[in-house]
Design an enzyme around this catalytic site. Structure first.
Site, PDB file in Angstrom:
ATOM      1  N   GLU A   1       6.590 -49.073  -0.318  1.00  0.00           N
ATOM      2  CA  GLU A   1       7.453 -50.150   0.168  1.00  0.00           C
ATOM      3  C   GLU A   1       6.718 -51.479   0.306  1.00  0.00           C
ATOM      4  O   GLU A   1       7.300 -52.546   0.088  1.00  0.00           O
ATOM      5  CB  GLU A   1       8.069 -49.744   1.517  1.00  0.00           C
ATOM      6  CG  GLU A   1       9.052 -48.597   1.440  1.00  0.00           C
ATOM      7  CD  GLU A   1       8.390 -47.232   1.418  1.00  0.00           C
ATOM      8  OE1 GLU A   1       9.113 -46.227   1.243  1.00  0.00           O
ATOM      9  OE2 GLU A   1       7.141 -47.151   1.566  1.00  0.00           O
TER      10      GLU A   1
ATOM     11  N   LYS B   1       9.989 -27.867  -8.453  1.00  0.00           N
ATOM     12  CA  LYS B   1      10.924 -28.172  -7.374  1.00  0.00           C
ATOM     13  C   LYS B   1      12.218 -27.384  -7.611  1.00  0.00           C
ATOM     14  O   LYS B   1      12.779 -27.418  -8.704  1.00  0.00           O
ATOM     15  CB  LYS B   1      11.206 -29.677  -7.357  1.00  0.00           C
ATOM     16  CG  LYS B   1      11.824 -30.207  -6.080  1.00  0.00           C
ATOM     17  CD  LYS B   1      11.820 -31.722  -6.104  1.00  0.00           C
ATOM     18  CE  LYS B   1      12.344 -32.309  -4.804  1.00  0.00           C
ATOM     19  NZ  LYS B   1      12.293 -33.781  -4.804  1.00  0.00           N
TER      20      LYS B   1
ATOM     21  N   ARG C   1       7.835 -50.043   7.050  1.00  0.00           N
ATOM     22  CA  ARG C   1       6.461 -49.936   6.555  1.00  0.00           C
ATOM     23  C   ARG C   1       5.993 -51.226   5.888  1.00  0.00           C
ATOM     24  O   ARG C   1       4.815 -51.351   5.550  1.00  0.00           O
ATOM     25  CB  ARG C   1       6.370 -48.771   5.570  1.00  0.00           C
ATOM     26  CG  ARG C   1       6.942 -47.476   6.121  1.00  0.00           C
ATOM     27  CD  ARG C   1       6.762 -46.327   5.171  1.00  0.00           C
ATOM     28  NE  ARG C   1       5.425 -45.778   5.269  1.00  0.00           N
ATOM     29  CZ  ARG C   1       4.990 -44.738   4.575  1.00  0.00           C
ATOM     30  NH1 ARG C   1       5.776 -44.153   3.706  1.00  0.00           N
ATOM     31  NH2 ARG C   1       3.760 -44.300   4.722  1.00  0.00           N
TER      32      ARG C   1
END
Length: 614
Positions: free
Chosen positions: A355, A269, A383
């Site tokens: 979640e 990244k 969610r």
């Protein structure tokens, strides 16, 4: 691009990285994830024929390079700006953006459906799902893998493994992938055996038929079975995701395999830009404007953010309460839990992009005598509606949910605006739903939530907070509002950061000779029973909220007044029923009529209508 040789591809990758840094420096956006997928994206578009072959990105914030190579380079000057291109795949922008997604762990489900649909319609189209290791911490990904293994359709799954989501990837899967990354013995042995067998074999030989089985046996000797093998999905890797030739060859091989196959790529990244590579927090996952030459952020608005005030309040409360623990879903620093995690590491849980699990995990913690604080962006809390309802609400458990970035959030667009939470969660029996108006109110509401023996939800917006962030918290009476009356005039009832807009509207109305009072409704649920009397004594009730109009605060006020038999007209100022586009918060508020000027004009027009005899 298909005719480029290795040197030319490497040069192109370097040019794309320079372009990304320059453009994102000017507009802000997701830099680190896109720097990490340059070679991966080039290889995808050299091997597959988009848009006939469908590339599904999970999550969509890593699709900038995909946008560049599909003809949108010229549009990056307006990246994430109102009317410009989105920071995520957008179907309205290009036929190459087949799926418009930016919530994690969805690509495998989309892809499974697409592959099956193309099979039914006899279309010769390949599907490629690009999935990050962080996305595989979400349970939906495993539901999809289970179905993919069952269907046995041809599907290429590119696992972009950089060891991170927003934060470092956590959990058993992260450990599993880390072991695969450091298994050079398997990689060397596999290559050596393949080379020997290829040299020994001739077409039709029995030994040729046994090559695949022997490779599998060697793998069993030197490496544990991967999680994908256990699903019956062919696994290839790990492969250097920044070597475009290796990636391209792996993708070509995968496209020839019958059934689903995972190509495991190791990427970095922020690759190619030193400030992003060296940042240990999130490798410049998402950045505001900065100087591309130095990486120095440009000065933004001064003042404390809502997130940082919450983070400080959590630490201070936890110092007094040993039973307070905190949970987040792969966004520890983004939701303000960084200081808490540093001070109380054993009391802070990052469950990955999950979640639903975070919510039911909190329920279990609460059942065991703790008081969990679940810190999640408002858009991602959507969610876990069922878990809030059935696992926390039905058990009436003391879990405090802190919804960051509630309301209009700005340039991330339709999937990230937190404008649906009130409509979802005010239906949960027994749940207290509150919206602070400034820093002091946030501290007091949070303090009250931790003293409450039941589910409690706090919504707070993105950005700079007004008020005193050091004000000592006070215990609030749940459901109690701050009333200001202007009998015979206009009763403006506002929540959260809309209180400031309400006061400015009040001033503008009074300048026109119209009496108005501003009531701060700090509790959306339960409502203050004084609402009915307030409405009866005024000519017009005006509600102001940073939420979609359907099912929001204004709808709750209408319901309450209807039950009380109050007939005073109610004018609702809210976000229209839509998926709001990307753009600055101020511009989107202006578009939706949530400015003092626009609200004042609406009120004056409504009063004029009411004064005309029927």
């Amino acid at each position: 691009m298909h005719s480029l040789d290795r040197v030319e591809l490497d040069n192109l990758a370097a040019e794309i990285r320079t372009f990304l840094v320059d453009k994102v420096a000017a507009t802000g956006g997701h830099l680190g994830p896109n720097l990490g997928v340059v070679e991966l994206t080039l290889a995808l578009h050299r091997v597959f024929d988009s848009p006939n072959d469908v590339i599904v990105w999970d999550t969509g914030h890593q699709a900038y390079v995909h946008k560049i190579v599909t003809g949108r380079q010229k549009d990056f000057a307006q990246l994430r700006q109102f009317g410009g291109i989105s920071g995520y795949p957008a179907r309205g922008e290009s036929v190459h953006d087949f799926v418009e997604n930016s919530h994690a762990s969805t690509a495998l489900s989309y892809s499974a459906g697409l592959v099956e649909a193309f099979s039914h319609t006899n279309e010769s189209r390949r599907v490629i799902a690009v999935v990050g290791d962080g996305s595989l911490t979400g349970g939906m990904a495993y539901e999809a893998l289970n179905q993919i293994a069952h269907l046995k359709q041809n599907l290429v799954i590119v696992l972009n493994d950089n060891g991170r989501s927003y934060s470092p990837t956590v959990g058993g899967l992260a450990q599993h992938l880390a072991q695969l990354r450091i298994a050079p013995l398997y990689q060397r042995t596999k290559r050596d055996v393949a080379g020997i067998l290829t040299r020994l074999s001739r077409p039709g030989d029995l030994i040729a038929a046994g090559i695949h089985r022997l490779k599998g046996s060697v793998k069993g000797l030197v490496a544990d079975e991967t999680i994908f093998d256990s699903f019956g999905i062919t696994y290839s890797g790990p492969i250097d995701g920044h070597d475009v030739e290796q990636v391209e060859q792996a993708l070509r091989n995968a496209s020839q395999i019958e059934g689903p196959v995972v190509v495991h790529l190791i990427t970095t990244k922020g690759a190619g830009y030193l400030p992003a590579e060296e940042d240990q927090v999130d490798h410049w996952h998402g950045v505001s404007q900065f100087d591309p030459a130095t990486g120095t952020p440009k000065a933004g608005p001064e003042g404390r953010t809502w997130t940082s005030v919450f983070g400080d309040a959590l630490v201070q409360e936890a110092q007094q309460r040993d039973n307070v623990v905190a949970i987040t879903a792969a966004m520890q620093n983004a939701t303000g839990l960084g200081p808490f995690a540093e001070k109380f590491p054993e009391r802070c849980y990052d469950v990955g992009i999950a979640e639903q699990h975070a919510t039911t995990f909190a329920a279990g913690l609460a059942m065991g005598g703790l008081h969990p604080v679940v810190a999640v962006y408002a858009t991602f809390m959507n969610r876990a509606i069922d878990q809030v309802l059935m696992d926390v609400g039905m058990h009436n458990l003391p879990v405090t949910f802190v919804l960051d970035r509630a309301g209009v959030t700005g340039n991330d667009g339709a999937s990230h605006h937190g404008i649906f939470d009130i409509g979802f969660f005010r239906q949960v029996p027994g749940l207290v739903l509150a919206a602070p108006s400034d820093a002091g109110e946030l501290r007091s509401i949070f303090h009250t939530a931790l003293n409450h023996d039941g589910p409690f939800m706090i919504r707070m917006p993105k950005g700079i907070v007004s008020g005193d962030p050091t004000a000592p918290p006070r215990e609030l009476a749940i459901g109690e509002w701050e009333f200001e009356s202007a009998p015979g005039g206009v009763a403006i009832v506002a929540i959260g950061n809309m209180v400031e807009i309400a006061h400015k509207t009040q001033v503008m109305l009074e300048e026109r000779g119209l009496a108005a009072g501003v009531t701060y409704a700090r509790f959306i649920k339960p409502m203050d029973p004084g609402l009915a009397d307030l409405a009866r004594s005024h000519r017009l009730v005006v509600t102001i909220e940073d939420h979609e109009i359907q099912g929001g605060f204004g709808a709750a006020v209408l319901e309450e007044l209807s039950e009380a038999g109050v007939t005073t007209p109610v004018m609702r100022c809210a976000i229209g029923e839509q998926f709001l586009p990307h753009g600055s918060v101020s511009l989107l508020h202006e578009q939706e009529g949530l400015t003092p000027e626009a609200i004042t004009e609406r009120i004056v027009a409504r009063l004029d209508e009411m004064s005309v005899p029927a």
